[in-house]
Design a protein around this motif. Sequence first.
Motif, PDB file in Angstrom:
ATOM      1  N   PRO A 165       0.768  -1.195  -0.046  1.00 52.40           N
ATOM      2  CA  PRO A 165       0.086   0.135   0.169  1.00 52.40           C
ATOM      3  C   PRO A 165       0.990   1.234  -0.032  1.00 52.40           C
ATOM      4  O   PRO A 165       0.437   2.259  -0.713  1.00 52.40           O
ATOM      5  CB  PRO A 165      -0.781  -0.036   1.081  1.00 52.40           C
ATOM      6  CG  PRO A 165      -0.801  -1.677   1.346  1.00 52.40           C
ATOM      7  CD  PRO A 165       0.316  -2.421   1.218  1.00 52.40           C
ATOM      8  N   ILE A 168       2.183   2.069  -3.577  1.00 55.91           N
ATOM      9  CA  ILE A 168       1.029   2.640  -4.395  1.00 55.91           C
ATOM     10  C   ILE A 168       0.676   4.125  -3.985  1.00 55.91           C
ATOM     11  O   ILE A 168       0.638   4.937  -4.897  1.00 55.91           O
ATOM     12  CB  ILE A 168      -0.383   1.779  -4.312  1.00 55.91           C
ATOM     13  CG1 ILE A 168      -0.028   0.251  -4.789  1.00 55.91           C
ATOM     14  CG2 ILE A 168      -1.561   2.222  -5.097  1.00 55.91           C
ATOM     15  CD1 ILE A 168      -1.233  -0.640  -4.473  1.00 55.91           C
ATOM     16  N   THR A 169       0.675   4.214  -2.642  1.00 56.86           N
ATOM     17  CA  THR A 169       0.394   5.603  -2.314  1.00 56.86           C
ATOM     18  C   THR A 169       1.780   6.637  -2.528  1.00 56.86           C
ATOM     19  O   THR A 169       1.306   7.795  -3.215  1.00 56.86           O
ATOM     20  CB  THR A 169       0.191   5.527  -0.765  1.00 56.86           C
ATOM     21  OG1 THR A 169      -0.706   4.890  -0.273  1.00 56.86           O
ATOM     22  CG2 THR A 169       0.165   6.913  -0.280  1.00 56.86           C
ATOM     23  N   TYR A 172       1.083   7.381  -6.349  1.00 52.86           N
ATOM     24  CA  TYR A 172       0.351   8.520  -6.555  1.00 52.86           C
ATOM     25  C   TYR A 172       0.913   9.917  -6.087  1.00 52.86           C
ATOM     26  O   TYR A 172       0.679  10.881  -7.101  1.00 52.86           O
ATOM     27  CB  TYR A 172      -0.950   8.160  -5.811  1.00 52.86           C
ATOM     28  CG  TYR A 172      -2.026   9.384  -5.839  1.00 52.86           C
ATOM     29  CD1 TYR A 172      -2.740   9.461  -7.146  1.00 52.86           C
ATOM     30  CD2 TYR A 172      -2.021  10.184  -4.895  1.00 52.86           C
ATOM     31  CE1 TYR A 172      -3.730  10.617  -7.054  1.00 52.86           C
ATOM     32  CE2 TYR A 172      -2.938  11.153  -4.795  1.00 52.86           C
ATOM     33  CZ  TYR A 172      -3.729  11.590  -5.887  1.00 52.86           C
ATOM     34  OH  TYR A 172      -4.627  12.436  -5.997  1.00 52.86           O
ATOM     35  N   ASN A 206      -4.372  -5.782 -10.212  1.00 53.74           N
ATOM     36  CA  ASN A 206      -4.935  -5.043  -9.138  1.00 53.74           C
ATOM     37  C   ASN A 206      -4.147  -3.818  -8.779  1.00 53.74           C
ATOM     38  O   ASN A 206      -4.830  -2.701  -8.416  1.00 53.74           O
ATOM     39  CB  ASN A 206      -5.471  -5.850  -8.004  1.00 53.74           C
ATOM     40  CG  ASN A 206      -6.565  -6.799  -8.141  1.00 53.74           C
ATOM     41  OD1 ASN A 206      -7.221  -6.533  -9.005  1.00 53.74           O
ATOM     42  ND2 ASN A 206      -6.761  -7.974  -7.486  1.00 53.74           N
ATOM     43  N   VAL A 207      -3.063  -3.815  -8.453  1.00 51.79           N
ATOM     44  CA  VAL A 207      -2.066  -2.687  -8.095  1.00 51.79           C
ATOM     45  C   VAL A 207      -2.299  -1.708  -9.180  1.00 51.79           C
ATOM     46  O   VAL A 207      -2.570  -0.576  -8.779  1.00 51.79           O
ATOM     47  CB  VAL A 207      -0.646  -3.325  -8.193  1.00 51.79           C
ATOM     48  CG1 VAL A 207       0.340  -1.938  -7.825  1.00 51.79           C
ATOM     49  CG2 VAL A 207      -0.496  -4.237  -6.752  1.00 51.79           C
ATOM     50  N   SER A 209      -4.609  -1.062 -11.263  1.00 50.35           N
ATOM     51  CA  SER A 209      -6.140  -0.762 -11.487  1.00 50.35           C
ATOM     52  C   SER A 209      -6.455   0.395 -10.035  1.00 50.35           C
ATOM     53  O   SER A 209      -6.905   1.223 -10.369  1.00 50.35           O
ATOM     54  CB  SER A 209      -7.128  -1.933 -10.972  1.00 50.35           C
ATOM     55  OG  SER A 209      -8.349  -1.354 -11.034  1.00 50.35           O
ATOM     56  N   LYS A 210      -5.787   0.039  -9.151  1.00 49.04           N
ATOM     57  CA  LYS A 210      -6.065   1.089  -7.558  1.00 49.04           C
ATOM     58  C   LYS A 210      -5.242   2.205  -7.935  1.00 49.04           C
ATOM     59  O   LYS A 210      -6.011   3.362  -7.740  1.00 49.04           O
ATOM     60  CB  LYS A 210      -5.563   0.241  -6.559  1.00 49.04           C
ATOM     61  CG  LYS A 210      -6.153  -0.781  -6.060  1.00 49.04           C
ATOM     62  CD  LYS A 210      -5.546  -1.524  -4.678  1.00 49.04           C
ATOM     63  CE  LYS A 210      -6.292  -2.685  -4.428  1.00 49.04           C
ATOM     64  NZ  LYS A 210      -5.450  -3.356  -3.320  1.00 49.04           N
ATOM     65  N   VAL A 213      -7.110   4.406 -10.842  1.00 48.93           N
ATOM     66  CA  VAL A 213      -8.800   5.008 -10.542  1.00 48.93           C
ATOM     67  C   VAL A 213      -8.393   6.228  -9.990  1.00 48.93           C
ATOM     68  O   VAL A 213      -9.246   7.212 -10.230  1.00 48.93           O
ATOM     69  CB  VAL A 213      -9.423   3.874  -9.524  1.00 48.93           C
ATOM     70  CG1 VAL A 213     -10.450   4.591  -9.085  1.00 48.93           C
ATOM     71  CG2 VAL A 213      -9.806   2.692 -10.333  1.00 48.93           C
TER      72      VAL A 213
END
Length: 294
Positions: A165, A168-169, A172, A206-207, A209-210, A213
Amino acid sequence: MDQAAQLRNMIKQQNQHKTSARVITVTSGKGGVGKTNVSVNLAIQFKKMGKRVIILDADFGLANIEVLFGIIPGSNLGEVMFNGKEIKDILTPGPLGIEFISGGSGIQELTNLGKEQLFFLLQKLNEIDYLADIIIIDTGAGISSSVLEFVLASKEVLLVSTPEPTSITDSYALLKALKKLDTFDQENTSIKVITNRASSVKEGENVYSKLNVVVNKFLDMKIEHLGIVPQDQNLQRAVMEQKPISLLYPNSSASKAFKEIAEKLLEVEQDRQTDKNSMSQFLTNFIKIKKLFK
Protein backbone atom coordinates in the motif's frame (compact mmCIF):
# COMPACT_ATOMS: atom_id res chain seq x y z
CA MET A 1 21.14 35.30 -25.69
CA ASP A 2 21.45 33.69 -22.25
CA GLN A 3 23.61 30.67 -21.50
CA ALA A 4 20.72 28.22 -21.50
CA ALA A 5 19.61 29.35 -24.96
CA GLN A 6 23.17 29.06 -26.24
CA LEU A 7 23.41 25.48 -24.96
CA ARG A 8 20.06 24.55 -26.51
CA ASN A 9 21.18 25.91 -29.88
CA MET A 10 24.50 24.11 -29.65
CA ILE A 11 22.82 20.79 -28.83
CA LYS A 12 20.44 21.26 -31.75
CA GLN A 13 23.28 21.97 -34.18
CA GLN A 14 25.32 19.00 -32.99
CA ASN A 15 22.46 16.60 -33.62
CA GLN A 16 21.20 17.79 -36.99
CA HIS A 17 22.76 14.90 -38.89
CA LYS A 18 22.93 12.22 -36.19
CA THR A 19 20.64 9.36 -35.24
CA SER A 20 19.28 9.98 -31.76
CA ALA A 21 18.99 7.42 -29.00
CA ARG A 22 15.71 6.59 -27.33
CA VAL A 23 15.61 7.80 -23.73
CA ILE A 24 13.68 5.76 -21.16
CA THR A 25 13.54 7.05 -17.58
CA VAL A 26 12.86 4.57 -14.77
CA THR A 27 11.58 5.97 -11.48
CA SER A 28 9.54 5.13 -8.38
CA GLY A 29 7.60 6.88 -5.64
CA LYS A 30 9.66 5.23 -2.89
CA GLY A 31 12.85 3.29 -2.43
CA GLY A 32 13.11 -0.46 -2.12
CA VAL A 33 10.66 -1.38 -4.88
CA GLY A 34 13.24 -2.79 -7.29
CA LYS A 35 13.55 0.22 -9.60
CA THR A 36 17.25 -0.27 -10.34
CA ASN A 37 16.71 -4.00 -10.88
CA VAL A 38 14.14 -3.07 -13.52
CA SER A 39 16.63 -0.70 -15.20
CA VAL A 40 19.44 -3.25 -15.25
CA ASN A 41 17.38 -6.19 -16.43
CA LEU A 42 15.62 -4.23 -19.16
CA ALA A 43 19.06 -3.15 -20.35
CA ILE A 44 20.12 -6.81 -20.51
CA GLN A 45 17.03 -7.76 -22.48
CA PHE A 46 17.43 -4.84 -24.91
CA LYS A 47 21.04 -5.84 -25.46
CA LYS A 48 20.01 -9.44 -26.19
CA MET A 49 17.72 -7.99 -28.85
CA GLY A 50 20.62 -6.30 -30.55
CA LYS A 51 20.35 -2.78 -29.14
CA ARG A 52 23.26 -0.64 -27.98
CA VAL A 53 22.43 0.35 -24.41
CA ILE A 54 23.86 2.90 -21.99
CA ILE A 55 22.55 3.30 -18.43
CA LEU A 56 22.93 6.64 -16.68
CA ASP A 57 22.90 6.21 -12.90
CA ALA A 58 21.15 9.44 -11.97
CA ASP A 59 20.85 8.58 -8.29
CA PHE A 60 24.00 10.58 -7.66
CA GLY A 61 26.09 9.41 -4.76
CA LEU A 62 24.53 5.95 -4.27
CA ALA A 63 25.97 3.98 -7.22
CA ASN A 64 23.25 1.33 -7.37
CA ILE A 65 23.90 0.24 -10.96
CA GLU A 66 27.49 -0.77 -10.31
CA VAL A 67 26.45 -2.68 -7.18
CA LEU A 68 23.91 -4.77 -9.10
CA PHE A 69 26.42 -5.39 -11.88
CA GLY A 70 29.13 -6.29 -9.39
CA ILE A 71 31.54 -3.97 -11.20
CA ILE A 72 33.75 -1.27 -9.74
CA PRO A 73 34.00 1.53 -12.34
CA GLY A 74 37.35 3.15 -12.92
CA SER A 75 35.73 6.53 -13.42
CA ASN A 76 32.48 8.32 -12.67
CA LEU A 77 30.51 11.37 -13.70
CA GLY A 78 32.29 13.52 -11.15
CA GLU A 79 35.54 13.14 -13.06
CA VAL A 80 33.98 14.72 -16.14
CA MET A 81 32.92 17.64 -14.02
CA PHE A 82 35.99 18.07 -11.86
CA ASN A 83 38.91 16.28 -13.54
CA GLY A 84 38.48 17.14 -17.21
CA LYS A 85 37.60 13.65 -18.48
CA GLU A 86 35.35 13.08 -21.49
CA ILE A 87 32.12 11.07 -21.37
CA LYS A 88 33.61 8.31 -23.49
CA ASP A 89 36.41 7.99 -20.92
CA ILE A 90 34.02 7.20 -18.07
CA LEU A 91 31.74 4.71 -19.83
CA THR A 92 32.13 1.49 -17.84
CA PRO A 93 31.62 -1.79 -19.72
CA GLY A 94 29.08 -4.11 -18.16
CA PRO A 95 27.64 -7.51 -19.06
CA LEU A 96 27.14 -8.26 -22.77
CA GLY A 97 28.79 -4.97 -23.69
CA ILE A 98 26.21 -2.76 -21.98
CA GLU A 99 27.84 0.46 -20.82
CA PHE A 100 26.92 2.55 -17.84
CA ILE A 101 27.81 5.92 -16.37
CA SER A 102 28.31 5.89 -12.62
CA GLY A 103 27.22 8.90 -10.63
CA GLY A 104 29.82 7.87 -8.08
CA SER A 105 29.41 6.77 -4.49
CA GLY A 106 29.42 9.62 -2.03
CA ILE A 107 29.95 12.41 -4.58
CA GLN A 108 27.73 15.08 -3.09
CA GLU A 109 29.16 17.82 -5.29
CA LEU A 110 27.07 16.57 -8.22
CA THR A 111 23.87 17.47 -6.39
CA ASN A 112 24.99 21.07 -5.84
CA LEU A 113 26.33 22.20 -9.20
CA GLY A 114 26.29 25.86 -10.14
CA LYS A 115 24.62 27.03 -13.33
CA GLU A 116 27.79 27.12 -15.42
CA GLN A 117 28.90 23.71 -14.09
CA LEU A 118 25.49 22.22 -14.87
CA PHE A 119 25.48 23.52 -18.44
CA PHE A 120 28.99 22.15 -18.94
CA LEU A 121 27.92 18.72 -17.67
CA LEU A 122 24.79 18.65 -19.84
CA GLN A 123 26.87 19.56 -22.88
CA LYS A 124 29.09 16.56 -22.17
CA LEU A 125 26.16 14.21 -21.58
CA ASN A 126 24.77 15.09 -24.99
CA GLU A 127 27.58 13.04 -26.54
CA ILE A 128 25.98 9.74 -25.53
CA ASP A 129 22.96 10.49 -27.74
CA TYR A 130 24.80 8.93 -30.67
CA LEU A 131 26.70 6.23 -28.80
CA ALA A 132 23.59 4.14 -28.04
CA ASP A 133 20.23 3.07 -29.41
CA ILE A 134 18.61 3.19 -25.97
CA ILE A 135 19.61 5.27 -22.95
CA ILE A 136 18.09 4.18 -19.64
CA ILE A 137 18.09 6.84 -16.93
CA ASP A 138 17.81 5.31 -13.45
CA THR A 139 16.61 8.10 -11.17
CA GLY A 140 16.59 8.30 -7.43
CA ALA A 141 13.39 7.34 -5.62
CA GLY A 142 10.74 9.64 -4.22
CA ILE A 143 9.57 13.15 -5.09
CA SER A 144 12.64 15.26 -4.37
CA SER A 145 13.43 18.06 -6.81
CA SER A 146 16.37 16.08 -8.25
CA VAL A 147 14.05 13.17 -9.14
CA LEU A 148 11.28 15.39 -10.50
CA GLU A 149 13.74 17.23 -12.73
CA PHE A 150 14.70 14.03 -14.51
CA VAL A 151 11.12 12.80 -14.81
CA LEU A 152 9.83 16.14 -16.08
CA ALA A 153 12.50 16.24 -18.76
CA SER A 154 11.57 12.76 -20.00
CA LYS A 155 8.98 11.86 -22.61
CA GLU A 156 8.96 8.15 -21.74
CA VAL A 157 8.71 7.24 -18.06
CA LEU A 158 8.49 3.81 -16.44
CA LEU A 159 6.98 4.02 -12.95
CA VAL A 160 7.82 1.00 -10.78
CA SER A 161 5.43 0.03 -8.01
CA THR A 162 4.77 -3.02 -5.83
CA PRO A 163 1.60 -4.37 -4.18
CA GLU A 164 2.55 -2.71 -0.88
CA PRO A 165 0.00 0.00 0.00
CA THR A 166 2.82 2.46 0.75
CA SER A 167 4.29 1.90 -2.72
CA ILE A 168 0.96 2.58 -4.41
CA THR A 169 0.43 5.68 -2.28
CA ASP A 170 3.91 6.98 -3.03
CA SER A 171 3.49 6.31 -6.74
CA TYR A 172 0.36 8.46 -6.63
CA ALA A 173 2.24 11.14 -4.70
CA LEU A 174 4.90 11.30 -7.42
CA LEU A 175 2.27 11.65 -10.15
CA LYS A 176 0.47 14.30 -8.12
CA ALA A 177 3.71 16.25 -7.71
CA LEU A 178 4.24 16.13 -11.49
CA LYS A 179 0.70 17.26 -12.20
CA LYS A 180 1.12 20.35 -10.02
CA LEU A 181 4.10 21.61 -12.02
CA ASP A 182 3.43 23.94 -14.92
CA THR A 183 6.21 22.45 -17.03
CA PHE A 184 4.79 18.93 -16.94
CA ASP A 185 3.98 18.16 -20.58
CA GLN A 186 1.17 15.72 -19.92
CA GLU A 187 0.06 15.44 -23.53
CA ASN A 188 3.47 14.38 -24.81
CA THR A 189 4.66 12.31 -21.84
CA SER A 190 4.10 8.55 -21.78
CA ILE A 191 3.91 7.09 -18.25
CA LYS A 192 3.86 3.30 -18.05
CA VAL A 193 3.49 1.39 -14.79
CA ILE A 194 5.43 -1.79 -14.02
CA THR A 195 4.11 -3.83 -11.11
CA ASN A 196 7.07 -5.51 -9.44
CA ARG A 197 7.02 -8.43 -6.97
CA ALA A 198 3.45 -9.43 -7.73
CA SER A 199 2.35 -12.79 -6.30
CA SER A 200 0.08 -13.34 -9.30
CA VAL A 201 -1.05 -11.70 -12.52
CA LYS A 202 -4.30 -10.76 -10.80
CA GLU A 203 -2.50 -9.03 -7.95
CA GLY A 204 -0.31 -7.14 -10.40
CA GLU A 205 -3.32 -5.97 -12.37
CA ASN A 206 -5.09 -4.93 -9.15
CA VAL A 207 -2.13 -2.73 -8.19
CA TYR A 208 -2.37 -0.88 -11.50
CA SER A 209 -6.17 -0.71 -11.28
CA LYS A 210 -6.08 0.89 -7.81
CA LEU A 211 -3.53 3.45 -8.93
CA ASN A 212 -5.30 4.15 -12.21
CA VAL A 213 -8.65 4.78 -10.51
CA VAL A 214 -7.34 7.52 -8.22
CA VAL A 215 -5.12 9.01 -10.93
CA ASN A 216 -8.08 9.31 -13.31
CA LYS A 217 -10.41 10.65 -10.63
CA PHE A 218 -8.19 13.20 -8.93
CA LEU A 219 -5.42 14.02 -11.41
CA ASP A 220 -7.11 13.51 -14.78
CA MET A 221 -3.94 11.86 -16.07
CA LYS A 222 -3.44 8.94 -18.41
CA ILE A 223 -1.18 6.08 -17.34
CA GLU A 224 -0.69 2.66 -18.92
CA HIS A 225 0.10 -0.74 -17.47
CA LEU A 226 3.24 -2.04 -19.15
CA GLY A 227 3.59 -5.34 -17.35
CA ILE A 228 4.08 -7.44 -14.24
CA VAL A 229 7.29 -8.84 -12.75
CA PRO A 230 6.37 -11.73 -10.44
CA GLN A 231 7.79 -12.39 -7.01
CA ASP A 232 10.78 -14.62 -7.71
CA GLN A 233 13.11 -16.08 -5.10
CA ASN A 234 15.87 -16.17 -7.72
CA LEU A 235 15.86 -12.38 -7.84
CA GLN A 236 17.17 -12.03 -4.30
CA ARG A 237 19.80 -14.68 -5.02
CA ALA A 238 20.92 -12.73 -8.07
CA VAL A 239 21.14 -9.50 -6.05
CA MET A 240 23.27 -11.21 -3.43
CA GLU A 241 25.61 -12.49 -6.15
CA GLN A 242 25.64 -9.03 -7.78
CA LYS A 243 24.54 -10.36 -11.15
CA PRO A 244 21.36 -9.48 -13.08
CA ILE A 245 18.75 -12.21 -12.87
CA SER A 246 18.34 -12.05 -16.66
CA LEU A 247 21.88 -13.42 -16.94
CA LEU A 248 22.15 -15.62 -13.87
CA TYR A 249 18.71 -17.24 -14.15
CA PRO A 250 17.56 -16.51 -17.72
CA ASN A 251 14.69 -19.02 -17.55
CA SER A 252 13.27 -17.72 -14.27
CA SER A 253 9.80 -16.22 -14.14
CA ALA A 254 11.18 -12.72 -13.48
CA SER A 255 13.63 -12.92 -16.40
CA LYS A 256 10.83 -13.97 -18.76
CA ALA A 257 8.74 -11.05 -17.50
CA PHE A 258 11.56 -8.57 -18.16
CA LYS A 259 11.89 -10.01 -21.67
CA GLU A 260 8.18 -9.53 -22.34
CA ILE A 261 8.28 -5.94 -21.09
CA ALA A 262 11.32 -5.15 -23.25
CA GLU A 263 9.58 -6.63 -26.27
CA LYS A 264 6.50 -4.48 -25.62
CA LEU A 265 8.67 -1.37 -25.45
CA LEU A 266 10.39 -2.20 -28.72
CA GLU A 267 7.05 -2.84 -30.42
CA VAL A 268 6.15 0.83 -30.10
CA GLU A 269 9.60 2.02 -31.16
CA GLN A 270 8.60 2.54 -34.78
CA ASP A 271 5.72 4.79 -33.78
CA ARG A 272 7.64 7.15 -31.54
CA GLN A 273 8.88 10.55 -32.67
CA THR A 274 12.65 10.20 -32.29
CA ASP A 275 13.41 13.90 -32.15
CA LYS A 276 11.06 14.32 -29.18
CA ASN A 277 12.53 11.44 -27.19
CA SER A 278 16.24 11.83 -27.77
CA MET A 279 18.97 12.65 -25.28
CA SER A 280 19.41 16.07 -26.85
CA GLN A 281 15.71 16.82 -26.37
CA PHE A 282 15.87 15.46 -22.83
CA LEU A 283 18.76 17.80 -22.02
CA THR A 284 16.99 20.76 -23.61
CA ASN A 285 13.95 20.04 -21.45
CA PHE A 286 16.14 19.61 -18.38
CA ILE A 287 17.66 23.06 -18.85
CA LYS A 288 14.20 24.66 -18.92
CA ILE A 289 12.94 22.66 -15.94
CA LYS A 290 15.98 23.33 -13.76
CA LYS A 291 14.82 26.93 -13.36
CA LEU A 292 11.80 25.71 -11.36
CA PHE A 293 13.89 24.38 -8.52
CA LYS A 294 16.25 27.25 -7.88
